[in-house]
Design an enzyme around this catalytic site. Sequence first.
Site, PDB file in Angstrom:
ATOM      1  CE  LYS A  30     -11.156  -5.085   5.132  1.00 48.23           C
ATOM      2  NZ  LYS A  30     -10.941  -6.011   4.018  1.00 48.23           N
ATOM      3  CB  ILE A  85     -15.598   1.178  -1.882  1.00 46.24           C
ATOM      4  CG1 ILE A  85     -15.419   0.004  -2.836  1.00 46.24           C
ATOM      5  CG2 ILE A  85     -17.038   1.670  -1.898  1.00 46.24           C
ATOM      6  CD1 ILE A  85     -16.211  -1.245  -2.422  1.00 46.24           C
ATOM      7  NE  ARG A  89      10.598  -5.017   9.009  1.00 45.99           N
ATOM      8  CZ  ARG A  89       9.583  -5.801   9.342  1.00 45.99           C
ATOM      9  NH1 ARG A  89       9.375  -6.083  10.592  1.00 45.99           N
ATOM     10  NH2 ARG A  89       8.798  -6.303   8.447  1.00 45.99           N
ATOM     11  CD  GLU A 125     -13.420   6.188   2.399  1.00 48.68           C
ATOM     12  OE1 GLU A 125     -14.005   7.257   2.530  1.00 48.68           O
ATOM     13  OE2 GLU A 125     -14.006   5.096   2.513  1.00 48.68           O
ATOM     14  CB  VAL A 157      -0.969  -0.005   1.211  1.00 55.25           C
ATOM     15  CG1 VAL A 157      -1.765   1.285   1.264  1.00 55.25           C
ATOM     16  CG2 VAL A 157      -1.910  -1.200   1.122  1.00 55.25           C
ATOM     17  N   GLY A 211      -5.946  -4.508  -2.601  1.00 52.82           N
ATOM     18  CA  GLY A 211      -4.911  -4.333  -3.627  1.00 52.82           C
ATOM     19  C   GLY A 211      -4.236  -2.985  -3.511  1.00 52.82           C
TER      20      GLY A 211
HETATM   21  N1  HSE Z   1      -6.960  -8.949   2.948  1.00 54.85           N
HETATM   22  C1  HSE Z   1      -8.032  -8.036   2.677  1.00 54.85           C
HETATM   23  C2  HSE Z   1      -8.914  -8.590   1.571  1.00 54.85           C
HETATM   24  C3  HSE Z   1      -7.566  -6.672   2.245  1.00 54.85           C
HETATM   25  O1  HSE Z   1      -8.593  -9.628   0.987  1.00 54.85           O
HETATM   26  O2  HSE Z   1      -9.958  -8.001   1.311  1.00 54.85           O
HETATM   27  C4  HSE Z   1      -7.111  -5.844   3.392  1.00 54.85           C
HETATM   28  O3  HSE Z   1      -8.155  -5.621   4.288  1.00 54.85           O
END
Ligand code: HSE
Length: 440
Positions: free
Chosen positions: A206, A137, A47, A130, A16, A304
């Site tokens: 989530k 989204i 690191r 977000e 990310v 992603g």
């Molecule tokens: N591993 C999560 C997914 C993405 O596959 O939706 C990060 O929250």
Amino acid sequence: MSDNPIGISLLGCGVVGSGVVRILEEQRELLERRTGLRFDLRHVVVRDTIKHAATHPNLPYTTDANAAIDDPKVGIVIETVGGTTAAAGYIERALRLGKPVVTANKSLLAARGAELFGLAREHGACIAFEASCGGGIPIIDALTRGLVANRVDAMIGILNGTCNVILTRMTRNGWTFAEALAEAQKLGFAEADPSLDVSGRDTAQKLALLAGLAFNVRVAESDIHVEGIENLQPVDIAFADDLGYVIKLLAIADRDGGGRLGLRVHPTLVHKDDVLAEVSGGFNAISLYGNALGHTLFYGRGAGQMPTASAVVADLVSVAMGTTPLMFKRLRIFPDVSPPATTIPMGETRARYYLRLTCRDEPGVMGQVSQVLGQHGISLSAILQRETDDGQFVPVVITTHQASEGPMRASIEAIDRLPTVVPPSMCLRIIDQPKEFATA
Ligand code: HSE
């Protein structure tokens, strides 16, 4: 145009984080033209600076996170380290200095959101998150702004891309869970340790964040009933298909008449007519039912590099423009200022059920099973049996009318004790949208 660039520290430059760098580089001119903002990426905390410099030599790499956070020229800290240990310390440090934090860290916010939001408030900072739910989204923007005039009655989401990739492969290719997981790992969707995803916990974290914003309560991960997708068999996918359904891992939050919240994550039979049935591969979707707007669907790439980075940079702009700090200050929907959720015990929730039993192929078995269900007040809506070559055992699928979870579980325990049934039986819930959740 602003003359003073806004100093940023980026903590973590993995998938990310490097997406964030890419957007800041590639869209520099667009962002400046649209917003009048210029960003100065002053520190990228990693690191191993040598390893990172080999692939991207021009970035200001450092291993000193504290100095990067403390730099007086840094106005916003982006945390893309993930996890709940080092990331928590960095976020706390930034907030104590009054610096706004942008993060994708749903695990940390689901576990310690109230405390961290409180810390932000105490120090005149804010947290923008977000990217923590639904990847790219803009669902948090919708809940905090676009839908603010609505009482939300239900929220039903596909919130984990990995599980959706696995279920899509099982459905389309007839694969086992293990085969589909291996493919998801090969494609780079699933982590090497996919347990957080496939157990449903990532989805629950989530859901805790989104339900809190939607229903203006504080939701703990432990408030949520969670079942993963690991035990699903190809035969369940095939039977669901015969019945007109696809199986999805759903996050469901709905409200009863008394204001209590039902919160659950489980594999669910979704009718093929439902838009959520069409959400395939790495996509996420969130169906929301608001009393003014009615049904609305948010759909997009839920995981992603670039989708998640898109949400991080959107937050960065919103913080820099003053929108997020103002919303955080004024809106009374964040976990530090919301009351704890009053939840509906799972045993009281109602659904239609799919039951798959492995029965001895002999007379009277179905009579015994339907007697148990009848004794618990559960009414059958369909029975499906396929011939097998086995001759001894046969899979039988029963669907029910609406029933309560408590009696349903008691029935399954009793059915699994029958000498003519091979335990464990598989039990899944069915939802038939939109009428179940439709807002009048
Ligand atoms: N591993 C999560 C997914 C993405 O596959 O939706 C990060 O929250």
